[in-house]
Design an enzyme around this catalytic site. Structure first.
Site: not given
Ligand code: TNX
Length: 525
Positions: A300
């Protein structure tokens, strides 16, 4: 009159099991052991004590349980060879084993200590004790070995901090189900959980004086505890996004970069401070755990331009390599095009339509709407990540959020009103809830079919994120009963069916209670 409870079924299901009526293997509340693998025997003594109230003692002759680690690997040839990527510091050990249970004697045969350990984790599940202290197990033969080399859980200790003792309990639970790697998500925008010597402001004490990070010594103890359970710790330092905590501690990391939004921060490759920071923390994380892999995060990278993101991942990938480690990255890191066959890409994003920007905008102030659009963009392009990596020969670790994110809310109702309250509160509300049965209704081979031919599936990793958690009981609630189901996906081939899995799992709640996971989810059945 003796009363005897039926033993629990074996989870994950073994490759081959030919067992029948219960036979008595010990008496007087005690089991004696002899043979190789004293460390595994120590673990067994601990486990039968906690789980069954038994004493296990080493003896030189006439043991109830005889452990041999000298079998020829060829003996286990009928168990299909393991595939995937080996996460261990010293790869190559054989986990295959055989249990031969007869009246008064259990023989465990393996080609090494790791196989012996896995065999003992099976034995501890299938024994039961009568009220005179007689110890019983189903007579017959179990021959077993793993489907995938990499079987893991990712634990977020940032959004909710778990003490070293609590993490140890998670490791103990994982060992019972033959997991062999623990991925610790140690840094995020809400905190930094591994002591930093180079950037001590990351782990400053909280306002109330409490400390919510692991000292290097505590971390080393966790790594050692995991190693005794044949579990490798894979530490994650999440860069370049998910770093607001670091920016709050060290605003100079921005290095004069102009960000697209006042709330948005990420480590920019043009910031000298950001580069120095990343190099330092990578070195610290690499030093903290002896495993061959370091997880670089990379998920992200909201708002970060492609070129900047790719340049950052390229730099940090090289620095990890210079530390003598291989890289694990969340699937977005494929966009940088630098991961190779030695690395591992963690596939996690499900169907991108689950991220509905318009719905999210309705619930957040307008000033955040540009951020929502930027997030939507990284999800929109996510379907290209895994193909890009597999074309470059990068093995893929399956963590699809649809089945393997254990912070997905439960869809099954429960009878207990307190648990029904937990159910409403726990798990990310953005994810559509799923029943326990549906979370089990898949097979890694189906995921693999969607990947390019020739793709190496590293293995299977569940993930639990802590946004909604307030304590260990909440963790127990989300992990169980789903975690043993994940173990079965990762360990057992071929595919097993839900009804059979559920029947074997039926006897496991007392084991979870004994390990301190009393608040496991109890769906109405
Ligand atoms: C996405 S999964 C994220 C996390 C969050 C999660 C919640 C990922 C690589 N990054 O930072 O906690 O979704 O499910």
């Amino acid at each position: 009159m003796r009363t005897r409870t039926e033993p629990a079924g074996l989870v994950p299901a073994p490759a081959e099991q030919h067992t029948g009526a219960l036979v008595r293997i010990g008496s007087g509340g005690r089991l004696t052991l002899s043979g190789a693998a004293p460390e595994a025997a120590d673990w067994f003594a601990w486990a039968v004590g906690v789980l069954h109230g038994l004493r296990a003692e080493p003896v030189l002759e006439g043991a109830d349980v005889l452990v041999s680690t000298e079998a020829e690997p060829a003996e286990f040839a009928p168990v299909a060879p393991v595939t995937g990527v080996d996460p261990r510091p010293e790869p190559g050990a054989d986990e295959r084993h055989r249990l031969t249970v007869s009246e008064g004697l259990v023989r465990l045969s393996s080609a090494g200590v790791e196989g012996a350990f896995r065999a003992l984790t099976s034995l501890v599940q299938i024994i039961s004790v009568d009220d005179e202290g007689g110890v019983w197990a189903p007579g017959g033969v179990i021959t077993d070995g793993p489907r995938y080399a990499w079987r893991s859980l990712s634990l977020d200790v940032v959004r909710h901090y778990f003490t070293p003792d609590e993490v140890r309990r998670v490791i103990d639970l994982m060992a019972l189900y033959k997991f062999n790697a623990l991925h610790l998500h140690l840094t995020d925008s809400e905190g930094w959980r591994l002591e930093s010597r180079a950037w001590p402001g990351l782990t400053r004490p909280r306002a109330d004086g409490t400390r919510e990070y692991y000292t290097r010594e505590e971390f080393a103890d966790l790594v050692a505890h995991a190693a005794r359970c044949h579990i490798t710790v894979i530490p994650e330092v999440d860069l370049p996004g998910h770093t607001r905590w670091a920016f709050d501690a060290y605003p100079e990391l921005a290095g004069g970069i102009e960000y697209p939004h006042p709330r948005l921060r990420y480590l920019h490759p043009d910031s000298e401070a950001a580069r120095r920071f990343a190099g330092d923390v990578i070195a610290e994380f690499a030093e903290a755990a002896p495993g061959p892999f370091l997880h670089l995060g990379g998920d992200e990278p909201f708002g970060m331009g492609h070129e900047d993101y790719a340049a950052f991942v390229r730099l940090t990938h090289q620095w990890v390599r210079e530390q003598g480690k291989r890289v694990v990255g969340w699937q977005e890191t494929a966009r940088a095009g630098v991961l190779g066959g030695e690395d591992v890409l963690q596939y996690w994003i499900g169907a991108p339509d689950e991220f509905d920007p318009e719905a999210i905008k309705k619930s957040v102030p307008e000033e955040y709407h540009p951020l929502v659009d930027q997030a939507a963009e990284t999800f929109r392009i996510s379907p290209a990540d895994v193909p890009a990596a597999t074309e470059a020969g990068v093995p893929v670790l399956i963590s699809s959020n649809s089945r393997l994110y254990l912070d997905r809310p439960y869809a099954d109702a429960c009878a207990d009103p307190v648990q029904e309250g937990d159910r409403g509160r726990l798990g990310l509300p953005a994810y559509p809830p799923i029943t326990v049965e549906d979370s089990f209704g898949w097979d890694p081979a189906e995921t693999a079919e969607g990947l390019a031919p020739g793709t190496v599936v590293a293995g299977v990793e569940a993930a639990i994120w802590g946004e909604t958690l307030t304590g260990f009981g909440d963790l127990a609630f989300l992990l169980l009963p789903r975690l043993p189901g994940v173990a079965e996906k990762a360990w057992t081939h071929p595919r097993t069916e839900w009804k059979d899995h559920r029947a074997r799992l039926n006897g496991h709640p007392p084991l979870w209670n004994a390990l301190g996971f009393e608040n496991h989810f109890r769906p109405e059945s």
